[in-house]
Design a protein around this motif. Structure first.
Motif, PDB file in Angstrom:
ATOM      1  N   SER A 126       0.845  -1.201   0.000  1.00 59.63           N
ATOM      2  CA  SER A 126       0.000   0.000   0.000  1.00 59.63           C
ATOM      3  C   SER A 126       0.876   1.246   0.000  1.00 59.63           C
ATOM      4  CB  SER A 126      -0.884  -0.003   1.250  1.00 59.63           C
ATOM      5  OG  SER A 126      -0.087   0.169   2.410  1.00 59.63           O
ATOM      6  N   PRO A 127       0.326   2.409  -0.348  1.00 57.74           N
ATOM      7  CA  PRO A 127       1.100   3.647  -0.250  1.00 57.74           C
ATOM      8  C   PRO A 127       1.667   3.861   1.151  1.00 57.74           C
ATOM      9  CG  PRO A 127      -0.889   4.020  -1.526  1.00 57.74           C
ATOM     10  CD  PRO A 127      -0.991   2.637  -0.971  1.00 57.74           C
ATOM     11  N   GLU A 128       0.890   3.542   2.178  1.00 55.99           N
ATOM     12  CA  GLU A 128       1.367   3.712   3.554  1.00 55.99           C
ATOM     13  C   GLU A 128       2.565   2.808   3.838  1.00 55.99           C
ATOM     14  OE1 GLU A 128      -2.696   5.067   3.074  1.00 55.99           O
ATOM     15  OE2 GLU A 128      -1.772   3.098   2.690  1.00 55.99           O
ATOM     16  N   GLN A 129       2.497   1.577   3.360  1.00 55.88           N
ATOM     17  CA  GLN A 129       3.604   0.656   3.569  1.00 55.88           C
ATOM     18  C   GLN A 129       4.844   1.075   2.782  1.00 55.88           C
ATOM     19  OE1 GLN A 129       1.391  -2.806   2.314  1.00 55.88           O
ATOM     20  NE2 GLN A 129       1.338  -3.660   4.402  1.00 55.88           N
ATOM     21  N   SER A 130       4.639   1.623   1.582  1.00 59.98           N
ATOM     22  CA  SER A 130       5.782   2.078   0.781  1.00 59.98           C
ATOM     23  C   SER A 130       6.475   3.258   1.466  1.00 59.98           C
ATOM     24  CB  SER A 130       5.339   2.451  -0.632  1.00 59.98           C
ATOM     25  OG  SER A 130       4.579   3.647  -0.652  1.00 59.98           O
ATOM     26  N   ILE A 131       5.700   4.143   2.061  1.00 59.99           N
ATOM     27  CA  ILE A 131       6.278   5.265   2.810  1.00 59.99           C
ATOM     28  C   ILE A 131       7.083   4.745   3.994  1.00 59.99           C
ATOM     29  CG2 ILE A 131       5.709   7.237   4.290  1.00 59.99           C
ATOM     30  CD1 ILE A 131       3.270   7.711   2.450  1.00 59.99           C
ATOM     31  N   GLU A 132       6.519   3.783   4.694  1.00 59.99           N
ATOM     32  CA  GLU A 132       7.185   3.226   5.872  1.00 59.99           C
ATOM     33  C   GLU A 132       8.531   2.596   5.496  1.00 59.99           C
ATOM     34  OE1 GLU A 132       6.346  -0.276   9.203  1.00 59.99           O
ATOM     35  OE2 GLU A 132       4.691   0.551   8.035  1.00 59.99           O
ATOM     36  N   LEU A 133       8.560   1.837   4.395  1.00 55.13           N
ATOM     37  CA  LEU A 133       9.805   1.203   3.970  1.00 55.13           C
ATOM     38  C   LEU A 133      10.845   2.239   3.544  1.00 55.13           C
ATOM     39  CD1 LEU A 133       8.818  -1.984   1.935  1.00 55.13           C
ATOM     40  CD2 LEU A 133      10.214  -1.875   3.993  1.00 55.13           C
ATOM     41  N   ALA A 134      10.408   3.254   2.797  1.00 55.00           N
ATOM     42  CA  ALA A 134      11.342   4.291   2.349  1.00 55.00           C
ATOM     43  C   ALA A 134      11.921   5.054   3.540  1.00 55.00           C
ATOM     44  CB  ALA A 134      10.645   5.238   1.384  1.00 55.00           C
ATOM     45  N   LEU A 135      11.079   5.373   4.514  1.00 55.21           N
ATOM     46  CA  LEU A 135      11.560   6.064   5.706  1.00 55.21           C
ATOM     47  C   LEU A 135      12.525   5.191   6.503  1.00 55.21           C
ATOM     48  CD1 LEU A 135       8.272   7.812   6.929  1.00 55.21           C
ATOM     49  CD2 LEU A 135      10.333   8.944   6.031  1.00 55.21           C
ATOM     50  N   GLU A 136      12.232   3.906   6.589  1.00 57.13           N
ATOM     51  CA  GLU A 136      13.127   2.982   7.297  1.00 57.13           C
ATOM     52  C   GLU A 136      14.487   2.925   6.618  1.00 57.13           C
ATOM     53  OE1 GLU A 136      13.627  -1.817   8.179  1.00 57.13           O
ATOM     54  OE2 GLU A 136      11.717  -1.043   7.408  1.00 57.13           O
ATOM     55  N   CYS A 137      14.472   2.888   5.300  1.00 56.86           N
ATOM     56  CA  CYS A 137      15.718   2.842   4.537  1.00 56.86           C
ATOM     57  C   CYS A 137      16.554   4.092   4.802  1.00 56.86           C
ATOM     58  CB  CYS A 137      15.392   2.718   3.050  1.00 56.86           C
ATOM     59  SG  CYS A 137      16.825   2.547   1.967  1.00 56.86           S
ATOM     60  N   GLU A 138      15.929   5.254   4.716  1.00 58.33           N
ATOM     61  CA  GLU A 138      16.647   6.508   4.942  1.00 58.33           C
ATOM     62  C   GLU A 138      17.143   6.600   6.380  1.00 58.33           C
ATOM     63  OE1 GLU A 138      15.521  10.811   3.497  1.00 58.33           O
ATOM     64  OE2 GLU A 138      14.804  10.534   5.554  1.00 58.33           O
ATOM     65  N   GLU A 139      16.305   6.210   7.340  1.00 53.29           N
ATOM     66  CA  GLU A 139      16.690   6.309   8.744  1.00 53.29           C
ATOM     67  C   GLU A 139      17.883   5.412   9.052  1.00 53.29           C
ATOM     68  OE1 GLU A 139      16.906   8.020  12.183  1.00 53.29           O
ATOM     69  OE2 GLU A 139      15.370   8.582  10.715  1.00 53.29           O
ATOM     70  N   SER A 140      17.941   4.235   8.426  1.00 51.59           N
ATOM     71  CA  SER A 140      19.080   3.344   8.652  1.00 51.59           C
ATOM     72  C   SER A 140      20.366   3.963   8.114  1.00 51.59           C
ATOM     73  CB  SER A 140      18.827   1.984   8.005  1.00 51.59           C
ATOM     74  OG  SER A 140      18.869   2.073   6.597  1.00 51.59           O
ATOM     75  N   ALA A 141      20.251   4.761   7.053  1.00 51.14           N
ATOM     76  CA  ALA A 141      21.429   5.447   6.524  1.00 51.14           C
ATOM     77  C   ALA A 141      21.897   6.533   7.493  1.00 51.14           C
ATOM     78  CB  ALA A 141      21.106   6.046   5.156  1.00 51.14           C
ATOM     79  N   PHE A 142      20.972   7.319   8.006  1.00 47.99           N
ATOM     80  CA  PHE A 142      21.345   8.347   8.984  1.00 47.99           C
ATOM     81  C   PHE A 142      21.986   7.724  10.215  1.00 47.99           C
ATOM     82  CE2 PHE A 142      18.190  11.353   6.986  1.00 47.99           C
ATOM     83  CZ  PHE A 142      19.102  12.364   6.724  1.00 47.99           C
ATOM     84  N   ALA A 143      21.465   6.583  10.650  1.00 45.41           N
ATOM     85  CA  ALA A 143      21.955   5.957  11.876  1.00 45.41           C
ATOM     86  C   ALA A 143      23.302   5.270  11.685  1.00 45.41           C
ATOM     87  CB  ALA A 143      20.929   4.940  12.378  1.00 45.41           C
ATOM     88  N   ALA A 144      23.679   4.999  10.459  1.00 41.79           N
ATOM     89  CA  ALA A 144      24.891   4.227  10.206  1.00 41.79           C
ATOM     90  C   ALA A 144      26.164   4.997  10.510  1.00 41.79           C
ATOM     91  CB  ALA A 144      24.910   3.767   8.743  1.00 41.79           C
TER      92      ALA A 144
END
Length: 448
Positions: free
Chosen positions: A131-149
């Motif tokens: 769903s659009p909501e799930q796609s947003i969640e995955l994209a945010l998770e991906c970006e957040e993991s980059a910031f946290a790295a």
């Protein structure tokens, strides 16, 4: 939901019927031969940036393109409309173009006897229930993991998730009709790192026929961050001649240049440095290039080409020797050669590789440049001269020493192909060309 509203295998009968209607209309209006491709696609694309949603887009596209012949005269037209009136008008437009075109003795459909028969099932359709909501969640998770790295990651330049599906049907007046449904899903992350006033940008991504088979969002973000941070402190190097190792994600481009140089269009226009190269030893004897168009779930797999001919496995290079050009029906006729069922391009090129991974090749090269970024379009296909802006890492004593930027690598493709020392086992699986890292014996690296 009606059949016309579905983008999947269920839509194929309706699209096949539409192809038959278009072919019938072309015959009714007096075309001597005709071919048509009908497609319908839809997709979801989501982009986030700096922990905020930037775009969420849903697209749906449909339409058809027609090429018809009036004797040896050819005309083409396309439209995004699909009703009876649109069919009549588009056929008429193509016919009008054909009537004003010059005669071409090589124009026309492939011979009827060459049309594909039984088509291979390639397992290309795997819709992703996201769903659009799930796609947003995955994209945010991906970006957040980059910031946290890494704390040196200072900014994000866009993390995007896309999920697309589509159907295509091709038919011609020989009676051939071929169809397939396919999907393509991807997740990419682009980050920016900063240290001491220097900023660097890099990325990572994955793509697959199956959304569930994509690398995890966290791993893609972390890899993007690691690649970006590794570029900090980049500098130039003095001009020198050294071994050059192309990373796997770039190495396919070298073989892509080869395919372009042996493609029929460039050959009959005499716009290729490999004109007349059939039978020539161009690569080391251990290297071969094979096309395998029937890989299950392959990103470039196809059971028929753009002329309706059945695709088949074959070598373009065998034991270093050029054994086939890349030909469709028209370019084959121009060159006096049979089609290789490659109208529309090559499907899944497999490059011979060794058991050595990239680290082993770095040790083997000893001193030189590992290239992880290329810039510009510095290739002269007529002469084979190659010159590209590059970035990567300087190697000494078989180990990475520091990142490199603002250099130019140069050579001639004939020399570069002949001087390939090894192809690594780190195969790039996200591309039409499956190659590992490529080590070239010597190139000019122009820096400071």
């Amino acid at each position: 939901m009606s059949a016309v509203d579905i983008v999947g295998p269920e839509a194929l009968p309706r699209l096949q019927e539409q192809v038959e209607q278009i072919l019938a209309e072309a015959r009714r209006q007096g075309a001597s031969a005709c071919e048509v491709a009908v497609s319908v696609e839809q997709g979801l694309s989501t982009t986030v940036r700096q922990r905020e949603v930037e775009t969420v887009e849903f697209n749906r596209d449909q339409g058809f393109g027609i090429t018809l012949y009036s004797g040896q005269r050819k005309g083409s037209a396309s439209t995004s409309a699909t009703g009876p009136e649109a069919i009549r008008e588009t056929v008429a437009a193509a016919l009008a173009i054909a009537e004003h075109a010059s005669e071409d003795e090589f124009a026309g459909l492939a011979d009827a006897g060459l049309m594909a028969g039984q088509l291979a099932e390639l397992d290309l359709y795997h819709p992703w229930a996201i769903s659009p909501e799930q796609s947003i969640e995955l994209a945010l998770e991906c970006e957040e993991s980059a910031f946290a790295a890494d704390s040196r990651i200072s900014n994000a330049d866009g993390t995007s998730l896309s999920s697309h599906r589509g159907c295509r049907v091709y038919g011609n007046s020989h009676g051939f009709v071929g169809s397939y449904a396919s999907t393509r899903h991807s997740l990419s992350c682009v980050m920016i790192a900063e240290l001491g006033g220097q900023m660097q940008r890099d990325y990572w991504y994955d793509v697959n026929r199956r959304g569930e088979a994509l690398a995890s969002a966290a791993s893609i973000g972390q890899r993007a961050a690691q690649r970006t941070v590794a570029r900090l402190g980049a500098r130039s190097v003095p001009t020198c001649e050294v071994p050059v190792l192309f990373s796997a994600e770039l190495a396919g481009g070298l073989f892509g240049h080869f395919l372009a140089a042996v493609s029929g269009g460039n050959l009959y226009r005499k716009a290729s440095f490999l004109e007349g190269s059939l039978g020539q030893q161009l690569f080391p004897q251990w290297l071969s290039l094979h096309e395998n168009p029937h890989l299950l779930q392959g990103l470039a797999s196809a059971s028929f080409d753009g002329d309706g001919l059945a695709t088949y496995a074959k070598p373009f290079v065998q034991a270093g020797e050029v054994v086939s050009y890349v030909l469709g029906t028209y370019s084959g006729r121009k060159l006096g050669l049979p089609s290789t069922a490659n109208a529309g391009g090559v499907h899944n090129l497999l490059v011979t590789h060794s058991a050595e991974d990239q680290d082993a090749l770095i040790k083997r090269m000893g001193r030189g440049l590992l290239v992880t970024e290329l810039m510009g379009q510095g290739l002269n296909l007529v002469t084979g001269d190659y010159s590209r802006g590059a970035g990567g890492f300087w190697i000494e004593n078989g180990q990475i020493q520091y990142p490199v930027q603002e250099v130019t690598i140069a050579g001639n493709l004939r020399d570069m192909f002949r001087q390939i020392v090894a192809v690594g086992s780190d195969l790039e699986m996200r591309s039409n060309i499956r190659s590992g890292s490529v080590l070239i014996e010597r190139m000019t690296v122009a820096g400071s």
